[in-house]
Write a protein that holds these residues in place. Structure first.
Motif, PDB file in Angstrom:
ATOM      1  N   SER A  42       1.009  -1.159   0.067  1.00 60.72           N
ATOM      2  CA  SER A  42       0.027   0.041  -0.033  1.00 60.72           C
ATOM      3  C   SER A  42       0.846   1.359   0.037  1.00 60.72           C
ATOM      4  O   SER A  42       0.423   2.410  -0.374  1.00 60.72           O
ATOM      5  N   GLN A  43       2.154   1.088   0.361  1.00 60.72           N
ATOM      6  CA  GLN A  43       2.971   2.141   0.354  1.00 60.72           C
ATOM      7  C   GLN A  43       3.718   2.428  -1.023  1.00 60.72           C
ATOM      8  O   GLN A  43       4.879   3.001  -1.306  1.00 60.72           O
ATOM      9  N   GLY A  44       3.281   1.616  -2.016  1.00 60.84           N
ATOM     10  CA  GLY A  44       3.852   1.731  -3.413  1.00 60.84           C
ATOM     11  C   GLY A  44       5.064   0.842  -3.750  1.00 60.84           C
ATOM     12  O   GLY A  44       5.827   0.791  -4.545  1.00 60.84           O
ATOM     13  N   VAL A  45       5.265  -0.307  -2.763  1.00 59.50           N
ATOM     14  CA  VAL A  45       6.525  -1.283  -3.117  1.00 59.50           C
ATOM     15  C   VAL A  45       5.774  -2.292  -3.867  1.00 59.50           C
ATOM     16  O   VAL A  45       4.848  -2.691  -3.836  1.00 59.50           O
ATOM     17  N   GLU A  46       6.632  -2.445  -5.110  1.00 59.73           N
ATOM     18  CA  GLU A  46       6.311  -3.469  -5.819  1.00 59.73           C
ATOM     19  C   GLU A  46       6.742  -5.032  -5.237  1.00 59.73           C
ATOM     20  O   GLU A  46       7.788  -5.061  -4.949  1.00 59.73           O
ATOM     21  N   VAL A  47       5.782  -5.891  -5.125  1.00 57.60           N
ATOM     22  CA  VAL A  47       6.238  -7.118  -4.343  1.00 57.60           C
ATOM     23  C   VAL A  47       5.939  -8.490  -5.309  1.00 57.60           C
ATOM     24  O   VAL A  47       4.868  -8.527  -5.728  1.00 57.60           O
ATOM     25  N   GLY A  48       7.074  -9.217  -5.385  1.00 52.55           N
ATOM     26  CA  GLY A  48       7.050 -10.642  -5.944  1.00 52.55           C
ATOM     27  C   GLY A  48       7.234 -11.368  -4.990  1.00 52.55           C
ATOM     28  O   GLY A  48       8.188 -11.258  -3.841  1.00 52.55           O
ATOM     29  N   ILE A  49       6.662 -12.621  -4.917  1.00 53.44           N
ATOM     30  CA  ILE A  49       6.707 -13.693  -3.705  1.00 53.44           C
ATOM     31  C   ILE A  49       6.730 -14.768  -4.295  1.00 53.44           C
ATOM     32  O   ILE A  49       6.168 -15.290  -5.337  1.00 53.44           O
ATOM     33  N   VAL A  50       7.799 -15.503  -3.591  1.00 54.60           N
ATOM     34  CA  VAL A  50       7.804 -17.157  -3.968  1.00 54.60           C
ATOM     35  C   VAL A  50       7.617 -18.026  -2.660  1.00 54.60           C
ATOM     36  O   VAL A  50       8.380 -17.452  -1.513  1.00 54.60           O
ATOM     37  N   ILE A  51       7.014 -19.067  -2.604  1.00 51.40           N
ATOM     38  CA  ILE A  51       6.757 -19.708  -1.409  1.00 51.40           C
ATOM     39  C   ILE A  51       7.316 -21.123  -1.643  1.00 51.40           C
ATOM     40  O   ILE A  51       6.881 -21.714  -2.766  1.00 51.40           O
ATOM     41  N   GLY A  52       7.867 -21.733  -0.445  1.00 52.31           N
ATOM     42  CA  GLY A  52       8.155 -23.032  -0.735  1.00 52.31           C
ATOM     43  C   GLY A  52       7.046 -23.958  -0.513  1.00 52.31           C
ATOM     44  O   GLY A  52       5.777 -23.511  -0.062  1.00 52.31           O
ATOM     45  N   GLY A  53       7.168 -25.236  -0.320  1.00 52.37           N
ATOM     46  CA  GLY A  53       6.072 -26.271  -0.213  1.00 52.37           C
ATOM     47  C   GLY A  53       6.535 -27.246   0.843  1.00 52.37           C
ATOM     48  O   GLY A  53       5.724 -28.203   1.048  1.00 52.37           O
ATOM     49  N   GLY A  54       7.376 -26.950   1.808  1.00 54.09           N
ATOM     50  CA  GLY A  54       7.670 -28.022   2.613  1.00 54.09           C
ATOM     51  C   GLY A  54       6.570 -28.205   3.668  1.00 54.09           C
ATOM     52  O   GLY A  54       6.758 -29.246   4.551  1.00 54.09           O
TER      53      GLY A  54
END
Length: 236
Positions: A42-54
């Motif tokens: 919401s403060q304008g940071v562009e966010v990419g996310i990768v999550i594991g599966g453990g």
């Protein structure tokens, strides 16, 4: 609070999604993560996310139980997709738009990942959740997150874990372990520290992607890292 980074790749471990549970996804932890991510987006940071599966299935541990390694890794990739869908659902519920991309084609579960589609989503204020690892066996989600971080031209890769940084030894086992404020990629090699697997560390080193390892389980920490507060460990 002025934020230091404008585009990040956030790597979350599957295990951390378990929260207090022994398996699967803890809804409370998921909601906490979603709220922290929404706050910075919401403060304008562009966010990419990768999550594991453990928290659901880990390819390597499947091998010891008799699974074929390639099939085991594919099962692990599907586990990351389940986690990514859960996180996107929690983000949308918290009022933060999100899109799930998959490394292998899985329409309509997610869109087939491409750098350009992920960047477009992020520029539109959506969180881009990139699932399925690299789409190949023998690569961990650490390597997947390093690869995606470099592709989307993130300024930093944030590795959210249970511990508050990198130590000389496992702080949960060795009380005399000392925390690093910062450490070079080469020193991680030399000391044989289990921060990420070597493939991921090498990718980050060769492409000058700094890594910050920090404790994501404490609400508010994500914003503190982005503001440049000295929590966690910087790998450069």
């Amino acid at each position: 609070m002025e934020l230091k980074y404008k585009r990040i790749l956030l790597k979350l471990s599957g295990e951390s999604l378990m929260g207090a549970k022994q398996y699967g996804i803890d809804e409370v932890r998921l909601a906490e993560y979603a709220s922290q991510i929404r706050e910075v987006a919401s403060q304008g940071v562009e966010v990419g996310i990768v999550i594991g599966g453990g928290n659901i299935f880990r390819g390597l541990s499947g091998v010891s139980k008799g699974f074929d390694r390639v099939k085991g890794d594919q099962m692990g990739m599907l586990a990351t997709v389940i986690n990514s869908l859960a996180l996107s659902s929690a983000l949308v519920a918290a009022g933060q738009p999100a899109r799930v991309f998959t490394a292998v084609n899985m329409f309509p579960i997610g869109e087939h990942y491409s750098k350009w589609k992920a960047l477009e989503a992020m520029r539109n204020g959506e969180v881009a959740i990139i699932s399925g690892g690299t789409g190949n066996p023998f690569f961990t989600t650490d390597t997947g997150s390093a690869l995606r971080g470099i592709e989307i031209e993130a300024q930093v890769m944030l590795k959210g874990t249970r511990v508050d940084g990198i130590y000389t030894a496992d702080p949960e086992k060795d009380p005399s372990a000392v925390k690093f404020d910062k450490i070079t990629y080469d020193e991680i090699y030399r000391r044989g520290l289990k921060v990420m697997d070597l493939t991921a560390t090498t990718l980050c080193k060769e492409n000058n992607l700094p890594i910050i390892v920090f404790d994501m389980d404490t609400p508010g920490n994500l914003k503190k890292v982005l503001a440049g507060e000295n929590i966690g460990t910087l790998v450069y």
